[in-house]
Design an enzyme around this catalytic site. Structure first.
Site, PDB file in Angstrom:
ATOM      1  N   GLY B 483      64.469  34.565  17.825  1.00  0.00           N
ATOM      2  CA  GLY B 483      64.868  35.955  18.046  1.00  0.00           C
ATOM      3  C   GLY B 483      66.293  36.255  17.597  1.00  0.00           C
ATOM      4  O   GLY B 483      66.899  37.232  18.050  1.00  0.00           O
ATOM      5  N   SER B 520      70.792  24.162  15.204  1.00  0.00           N
ATOM      6  CA  SER B 520      70.589  22.959  16.008  1.00  0.00           C
ATOM      7  C   SER B 520      71.666  22.978  17.075  1.00  0.00           C
ATOM      8  O   SER B 520      72.642  23.716  16.978  1.00  0.00           O
ATOM      9  CB  SER B 520      70.718  21.704  15.138  1.00  0.00           C
ATOM     10  OG  SER B 520      72.005  21.622  14.575  1.00  0.00           O
ATOM     11  N   GLY B 708      74.100  28.729  24.161  1.00  0.00           N
ATOM     12  CA  GLY B 708      72.734  28.580  23.650  1.00  0.00           C
ATOM     13  C   GLY B 708      71.735  28.341  24.762  1.00  0.00           C
ATOM     14  O   GLY B 708      72.084  27.931  25.863  1.00  0.00           O
ATOM     15  N   GLU B 711      67.555  24.603  23.720  1.00  0.00           N
ATOM     16  CA  GLU B 711      67.217  23.242  24.122  1.00  0.00           C
ATOM     17  C   GLU B 711      67.230  22.975  25.629  1.00  0.00           C
ATOM     18  O   GLU B 711      66.342  22.306  26.158  1.00  0.00           O
ATOM     19  CB  GLU B 711      68.180  22.258  23.428  1.00  0.00           C
ATOM     20  CG  GLU B 711      67.948  22.194  21.938  1.00  0.00           C
ATOM     21  CD  GLU B 711      69.136  21.614  21.189  1.00  0.00           C
ATOM     22  OE1 GLU B 711      70.218  22.213  21.267  1.00  0.00           O
ATOM     23  OE2 GLU B 711      68.979  20.570  20.552  1.00  0.00           O
TER      24      GLU B 711
END
Lengths: 316, 759
Positions: B483, B520, B708, B711
């Site tokens: 997104g 990442s 973030g 993960e």
């Protein structure tokens, strides 16, 4: 996949005469296509049975039901009469595969699936069942493999859920051969362990076509299945229990042998028609009589005893 | 403009678009099939590649006879062996693209380009490869044995010397600790199995190589491909419109890219090379199996005195770029402890190479550490969450500086405890050992940290205002399905006071601007959102300056108010009017994030509570409820954050219960190399997931306070489930996944340790 011809024959009765070891019938294709893609099967031609008038009807017959060979698993799953009268079959199909696959897969084709053994299916392995030598599963990764009759050349299990239910129900198949002859065969006799000369799990000849499956009524019947996820997996162990019209209790397990495995020890331990809690305890304990598990699949024994116990309790 | 020149958005800032659940931009294209993935691409004259893979886990390629393959209908080009690889080398070991030695079953030895994929695959079958089969080894224990075949000539098949990090005196602290817990934990090899397999289309034209890649890093693919092919990075353009899942496996280019490029150069035509599901399972990365010998010492209050972790991970046959598994992480950082030693060894095996997989290393280590912490809590009779509180640290003990959000974890403990109803959970009576005790239920908790989730500079973006008043955000960064497009549009809309619909986002193309970070380490949003905000602010300043000129006043007297530029005393103009007046000059804002504040250590913390049922008769573990409270700083879009949490929890449930690549040791072949046998969870395996981010801006991370989320939510899932299973049946598992086999075997052992099975 190797190239092949695709044929349509409108009259089902004319199909068997066209079949040879390299001209094969195609119905739902849910298993055959995966075998073609893995080059396990390399037919010269496929005859599409769906283009023929082979049976698609579900009919009430004396003492049970007659299913055309092309009846899909989905239709069985959602058929009110079958659900009420042969719940073991309806429960078995509803736990098989996925809705998409059940919409394609036919009941006759389901019985003739080849094992999902991951060595047999692996293009890089040529095991005995695939026409080569030896059984890598015997000393390899065998957590999904057989626990009965494991001294044969192959320890793959039969992949069909409905097959176990149909054997428990005492179902038969109608077979049409290339000479126009028709015969009736118990599902228990249709499915047999492979041999050196016949490395396949059924007795049909190359020019045989199943045209119908006849299922005796057994409202007291069930099929329980254990998988490693909630859906879309082949049975680790499944158990079908059915009480026949004359009160006989049949117990058949899937996921434990080359073919659906009659739990004769458990049936004997019931010692009579009364499914008392004590009798059920005895039968469950005897379900694993004669089992010879491999290195990684001893867990199937308690699983088999539990499912036998629960299946019998459900039909008691 | 640099993002650090902008004022922070402290907690409580009144924001209009940021923080709302704007629907995913590309959703209509995805649900209608309109979204074009690299495997969907059909360019004029395009060829299709298929790859020949070694059927042996370790073999020397003596020769490859390509004659019959070349004669197959539709075949245009065949590249095979070292010569076919044209000097291109791969992996960190710099082995030839098609090596003289295959080191895992699936290692590439040749490729074919044909006019159809079927023709290419048929031609691969027609190749005649002569192999000299070599001794192989799979499994980290086996590979470490002195007599094991050597894969790269290194001692003990180690990739490098063990990476050891120690603080304090671990041996002495362990010896003196009144409470000690010691176990060896194991986690399985897990395969990303993204829905879209790895794939690329390459078109080598005289002046430029264009690659449409399914990747998490367009810039990195351009860099590494240029390097591999002997080009300058400026000659390689990489485009990624949509990605059907990466999970870390697409953070580096794989051989699909190089094979497509070489075949394109030979044929002068665009070539598509996409892995089939078998290739995806064996040769496109995995989370390597681990063995973790963990010793924990604590005082009688449960305070940690020492942690010693001897960690071994399976690297597969080669090393890939980037961190494949930061196994030391949670041991070093999650809890306050003065004496910590971690030793990490990666071992080569004759299996496919490992690569990052969603919080690599932390997912594996958290299972071990958080199982041990739960055991410690039970041993001491301390509530598992209370035990974590007692061991909380607000400091990065490795770097001796504070966390950017030092009180996140205690707040997470409060929040999840209340949400889950932890204190009111039913307490189980100790279960009778073994089955069939019917279905039992249990609750489990686990905490987590993650070393990333912070910006990975540099991030660059531009914002151009169109004459109709709308805005166009341009950046090279890719949207890997999380997104990114949507949140970048929201941030620009916020700064420009535009409705989000009036912000377009162009991304995923190295030709669109300067380099961008790989997606990442959960870094995309914390890197790019500040850069986009700065670009939008720069555009706003230019717009205000233009308006001031047009309204004949000082820029300081003009304010932007939802599409209007209002001067203090001299009227107002719409944005469109100002832009029209400015035309043909344009407003083009530039933003960047080029550095991060090093005085604090940015971490993303989290916790999960699992409720499970365990059928002791059938060994079935079902997760019946999951509560997940991660800290991702400010939530830019609650819908998208919830999606990431739900996805991470789902993947965590798979890791805990069903996913494990099984390899036949004798043959060296993965046996479950398909979606039929490698069991990712289906929708029916997933339970209600309560996804509740902490939503607390971390202004130490960046001016937006955003971190973030991709993960972290996966990390605590498996230990929370394993701890819930312990609560249910009183059995502590030290190895995943919790299949029926593992559970039934354990129940049988618990019931009758001297007999093989219960009655």
């Amino acid at each position: 996949m190797t190239p092949f011809d695709y044929q349509r024959i409108p009259e089902a009765a004319a199909v068997p005469a066209q079949l040879t070891p390299t001209v094969r019938p195609l119905a739902g294709g849910t298993d055959l296509l995966t075998r073609l893609k893995a080059c396990l099967d390399r037919p010269d031609a496929l005859v599409d049975l769906k283009a023929s008038d082979l049976g698609r009807a579900i009919d009430r017959v004396d003492g049970g039901w007659r299913l055309g060979a092309l009846v899909t698993l989905s239709r069985i799953q959602h058929h009110p009469g079958l659900r009420a009268d042969v719940p073991a079959l309806a429960e078995a199909v509803s736990q098989a595969a996925t809705p998409q696959l059940r919409n394609r897969a036919t009941i006759a084709g389901n019985l003739l699936q080849r094992p999902r053994c991951w060595y047999f299916r692996n293009e890089r392995v040529q095991c005995w069942l695939a026409g080569g030598e030896g059984c890598p599963a015997r000393s390899g990764r065998n957590e999904h493999h057989a626990v009965f009759d494991t001294d044969g050349p192959c320890v793959a299990t039969h992949p069909s859920d409905p097959a176990a239910a149909l054997v428990a129900l005492g179902a038969t198949v109608t077979v049409l051969d290339g000479g126009g002859g028709e015969r009736e065969l118990a599902v228990a006799d249709l499915l047999v362990p492979p041999t050196d000369e016949r490395r396949v799990e059924h007795v049909l000849a190359a020019d045989d076509v199943i045209t119908a499956v006849t299922v005796p009524s057994a409202p007291r019947s069930t099929y329980l299945k254990a998988m490693d996820r909630a859906v879309w997996a082949f049975a680790l162990v499944g158990v079908a229990a059915a009480v026949s019209a004359d009160g006989e209790v049949r117990l058949v397990a899937s996921g434990v042998a080359n073919t659906p495995w009659r739990l004769a020890g458990a049936e004997a331990a019931l010692a009579g028609p009364g499914l008392t809690p004590e009798a059920i305890d005895r039968a469950a304990a005897a379900a694993t009589d004669g089992a010879a598990p491999l290195a990684e699949n001893g867990y199937k024994l308690p699983l088999l005893r539990t499912l036998t116990h629960r299946a019998l309790t459900a039909v008691a | 403009m640099d993002e650090s020149d902008l004022p922070t958005w402290p907690p409580g800032t009144d924001l209009e678009t940021v923080g709302t659940g704007v629907p995913r931009r590309e959703a209509p294209a995805k649900v209608t099939g309109g979204a074009v993935y690299s495997s969907d691409l059909r360019l004029p004259g395009q060829l299709y590649a298929a790859i020949a893979r070694s059927p042996h886990p370790h073999a020397r390629v003596r020769s490859i006879d390509t004659e019959r393959a070349r004669r197959q209908p539709g075949v245009v080009s065949v590249i095979a062996g070292e010569e076919g690889g044209e000097g291109v080398t791969w992996y960190e070991e710099s082995v030839p693209l098609f090596g003289p030695v295959a080191r895992f079953a699936g290692d590439e030895v040749a490729a074919v380009a044909a006019t159809s994929l079927e023709a290419a695959r048929d031609a691969v079958r027609a190749l005649n490869v002569d192999y000299e089969v070599l001794a192989h080894v799979v499994g980290i224990d086996e590979a470490q044995r002195p007599e094991a075949p050597s894969i790269h000539g290194t001692p003990g098949n180690r990739t490098t010397d063990p990476k050891v990090e120690e603080r304090g005196d671990v041996a002495a602290a362990l010896a003196a600790a009144p409470i000690r817990i010691e176990h060896t934990y194991r986690t399985p090899t897990a395969v990303h199995n993204a829905l879209e397999t790895h794939g690329a289309v390459a078109w080598w034209q005289p002046d430029r190589l264009t690659i449409w890649a399914s990747t998490q890093g367009v810039t990195q693919v351009a860099q590494m491909t240029a390097e591999a092919l002997g080009l300058d990075q400026s000659q390689v353009r990489v485009i990624t419109e949509h990605v059907g899942g990466g999970f870390g496996a697409k953070q580096v280019p794989w051989k699909d890219v190089a094979i497509a490029a070489l075949l394109s150069r030979r044929t002068g035509r665009p070539v598509q090379c996409a892995y089939d599901r078998h290739g995806e399972n064996v040769a496109a990365g995995k989370r390597g199996a681990t063995r973790q010998r963990v010793r924990i010492g604590a005082d009688t209050d449960g305070r940690l005195l020492a942690i010693d972790a001897e960690l071994v991970g399976d690297s597969g046959a080669y090393q890939t770029a980037g961190e494949a598994a930061a196994l030391w992480g949670p041991y070093q950082g999650l809890y306050r402890c003065d004496n910590v030693r971690t030793s990490v060894t990666y071992v080569y095996t004759n299996t496919g190479p490992a690569v990052a997989f969603r919080a690599p290393g932390y997912v594996e280590a958290a299972f071990a550490l958080e199982s041990a912490m739960d055991e410690l809590a039970h041993r001491l009779g301390v509530d598992p969450i209370e035990l974590r509180r007692r061991n909380h640290t607000g400091v990065d003990q490795q770097q001796a500086k504070p966390w950017s959000s030092p009180d996140s974890l205690p707040l997470i403990y409060d929040r999840i405890s209340a949400l889950a109803g932890w204190d009111a959970r039913p307490r189980n009576a100790p279960p009778a050992p073994g089955g069939d005790g019917g279905v039992r239920r249990g609750w489990g908790f686990a905490a987590s940290d993650w070393l990333a989730g912070k910006a990975n500079p540099p991030g660059y973006a531009s914002v151009e205002l169109r004459t109709d008043g709308s805005a166009e955000v341009v950046t090279t960064v890719q949207d890997i399905g999380t997104g990114t497009r949507t949140v970048l549009a929201q941030v620009a809309a916020e700064e420009l006071q535009l409705p989000v619909e009036e912000v377009r986002v162009t991304l995923g193309d190295t030709a669109a601007g300067p380099p961008s970070p790989t997606s990442s380490g959960s870094a995309t949003t914390p890197t790019m959102a500040p850069a986009v905000r700065a670009a939008a602010a720069d555009a706003r300043h230019q717009l205000v300056a233009a308006a001031a000129r047009q309204l004949d006043c000082a820029p300081g007297d003009v304010t932007l108010d939802h599409g209007k530029l209002v001067a203090a005393n001299s009227g107002s103009r719409t944005v469109a009017e100002v832009l029209e007046g400015l035309s043909p000059a344009a407003v083009h804002g530039w933003g960047e994030l080029v550095a991060v504040d090093d005085s604090v250590s940015v971490r993303t913390f989290g916790a999960a509570v699992a409720e499970v049922s365990v059928d002791t008769g059938t060994g079935e573990v079902r997760v019946t409820r999951m509560v997940s409270v991660p800290d991702c700083g400010r939530v830019l879009n609650p819908t998208l954050v919830a999606s990431q949490i739900i996805g991470g929890v789902t993947q965590g449930i798979g890791f805990a219960l069903t996913e494990s690549q099984l390899v036949d040791a004798e043959l060296g072949l993965p046996v479950n190399d398909s979606l039929e046998e490698y069991l990712v969870p289906t929708v029916l395996d997933i339970c209600p997931i309560e996804a509740v981010p902490l939503d607390r801006p971390d202004t130490g991370a960046n001016q937006l306070g955003v971190k973030g989320i991709g993960e972290p939510p996966m990390i605590p899932v498996a230990p929370a489930i394993a701890n819930a299973v312990f609560d249910a049946i009183g059995i502590r598992f030290h190895e995943l996944p919790l299949t029926r086999r593992r559970v039934l075997d354990a129940l049988a052992e618990a019931a009758s340790p001297d007999e093989s099975e219960p009655a």
